[in-house]
Design an enzyme around this catalytic site. Sequence first.
Site, PDB file in Angstrom:
ATOM      1  N   GLU A  47       0.742  -1.193   0.032  1.00  0.00           N
ATOM      2  CA  GLU A  47       0.001   0.001   0.159  1.00  0.00           C
ATOM      3  C   GLU A  47       0.792   1.481   0.125  1.00  0.00           C
ATOM      4  O   GLU A  47       2.047   1.158   0.471  1.00  0.00           O
ATOM      5  CB  GLU A  47      -0.900   0.015   1.412  1.00  0.00           C
ATOM      6  CG  GLU A  47      -1.995  -1.164   1.518  1.00  0.00           C
ATOM      7  CD  GLU A  47      -2.214  -1.199   2.805  1.00  0.00           C
ATOM      8  OE1 GLU A  47      -2.171  -0.324   3.836  1.00  0.00           O
ATOM      9  OE2 GLU A  47      -3.030  -2.130   3.058  1.00  0.00           O
ATOM     10  N   CYS A  51       5.328  -7.187   7.155  1.00  0.00           N
ATOM     11  CA  CYS A  51       6.301  -6.518   8.324  1.00  0.00           C
ATOM     12  C   CYS A  51       6.700  -7.624   9.386  1.00  0.00           C
ATOM     13  O   CYS A  51       5.674  -8.453   9.641  1.00  0.00           O
ATOM     14  CB  CYS A  51       5.898  -5.519   8.942  1.00  0.00           C
ATOM     15  SG  CYS A  51       6.893  -4.580  10.078  1.00  0.00           S
ATOM     16  N   CYS A  73      -2.010   1.540   8.228  1.00  0.00           N
ATOM     17  CA  CYS A  73      -1.270   0.734   7.360  1.00  0.00           C
ATOM     18  C   CYS A  73      -1.421  -0.829   7.458  1.00  0.00           C
ATOM     19  O   CYS A  73      -1.973  -1.392   8.798  1.00  0.00           O
ATOM     20  CB  CYS A  73       0.327   0.609   8.103  1.00  0.00           C
ATOM     21  SG  CYS A  73       1.517  -0.303   7.347  1.00  0.00           S
ATOM     22  N   CYS A 105       3.210   8.602   1.624  1.00  0.00           N
ATOM     23  CA  CYS A 105       3.686   7.574   2.609  1.00  0.00           C
ATOM     24  C   CYS A 105       3.926   6.375   1.786  1.00  0.00           C
ATOM     25  O   CYS A 105       2.835   5.661   1.342  1.00  0.00           O
ATOM     26  CB  CYS A 105       2.499   7.257   3.664  1.00  0.00           C
ATOM     27  SG  CYS A 105       2.815   5.965   4.946  1.00  0.00           S
ATOM     28  N   CYS A 153      -1.098  -3.186  15.024  1.00  0.00           N
ATOM     29  CA  CYS A 153      -0.530  -2.971  13.682  1.00  0.00           C
ATOM     30  C   CYS A 153      -1.087  -4.057  12.774  1.00  0.00           C
ATOM     31  O   CYS A 153      -0.820  -5.202  12.903  1.00  0.00           O
ATOM     32  CB  CYS A 153       0.751  -2.657  13.494  1.00  0.00           C
ATOM     33  SG  CYS A 153       1.172  -2.214  11.534  1.00  0.00           S
ATOM     34  N   CYS A 188       3.921  -5.891  15.837  1.00  0.00           N
ATOM     35  CA  CYS A 188       3.474  -4.964  16.785  1.00  0.00           C
ATOM     36  C   CYS A 188       1.867  -5.518  16.813  1.00  0.00           C
ATOM     37  O   CYS A 188       1.555  -5.476  15.901  1.00  0.00           O
ATOM     38  CB  CYS A 188       3.783  -3.639  16.330  1.00  0.00           C
ATOM     39  SG  CYS A 188       5.433  -3.083  16.428  1.00  0.00           S
TER      40      CYS A 188
END
Length: 375
Positions: A114, A134, A365, A127, A141, A138
Amino acid sequence: MRSLPLTPSRPVTAASDGRPALPPQHLADLDLGQRQTLLAGLGQPAYRAKQISTHYFGRLTRDPQAMTDLPAAVRAGVAERLLPTLLTPVREDACDSGATRKALWRLHDGALVESVLMGYPDRVTVCVSSQAGCGMACPFCATGQAGLTRNLSTAEIIDQVVHLAGVAAAGGVTGSPPRLSHVVFMGMGEPLANYGRVIAAVRRLCAPPPEGLGLSQRHVTVSTVGLVPAMRRLAGEDLSVTLALSLHAPDDDLRDELVPVNQRWKVAEVLDAAWEYADRTGRRVSIEYAMIRDVNDQPWRADLLGRLLAGRMAHVNLIPLNPTPGSRWDASPKPIEREFVRRLRTAGVAVTVRDTRGREIDGACGQLVAAETAS
């Protein structure tokens, strides 16, 4: 909210040994000299490299067939060797009265990423993602919960910027200047975990056309959850980008949970690396802090954060959490947020609350990727 037409995705490809195929080499992976060498190997004069680079970086033209000053026979070779398709649009949404646009891309191997274009009265910001997925895990997220697919290539990062810079130049962002001015590496992924390609992308984005896009280094922000060795390495790169540290908690007990990499590099060590960056570059560090209801928004944590940051070259960017569907995490109430701000300012710490964008279009995100994967 409005959705723009979908474009069919490209098929997934793989290497002969079953591993995902590498992205094809692209003009944005190369410096100008390397572009000249490649074109010379195709029997083209050296000036073609500057000509094609001016189209891509100067005029934001990504389609070789639109480069009408090139002979038709040359365009086909350019498309294959210098400007292969890296990003295939899957979905593009707009909200905030046209001031925010979020794009979902499918890469050559089927991975999804994205990027977001945000317009303000005085600037336009992109962004970008640096990884597909990832690996930092976390829990609040959406991207972190999906895991890491792979690093993006330098060109896959840059092509997000060039595409959305073209959208801005065409008047696609309401109430903003037509020229892209800022880039933040705050999309999918941990930028410093893809260190070499991210730094190469930063340098190319900031190189003057036709070498690159000509952005100011001071208008580029690179975020990290706190990979200390990479932070220290970044301090020695002779760059003047802004370092954004995703802190989210001032104490190790909570940060171990919210940012699992804290189990390796504790708050004190992460902040020491941030202060080293500030000392060596003269650049103020942005401390990112997502406000999560009843988790990290207590007054005593505001006071502790204030003590840690007082007198330092730091600015706190409080982020109202954009919760993901089905998540147990939610944004702090506004009165709690205001008290947090008050306590930080009382401690002498500069603080702002991030402008909330994109809630209508799964702006946080990883939300578009999660929705596409689930559909």
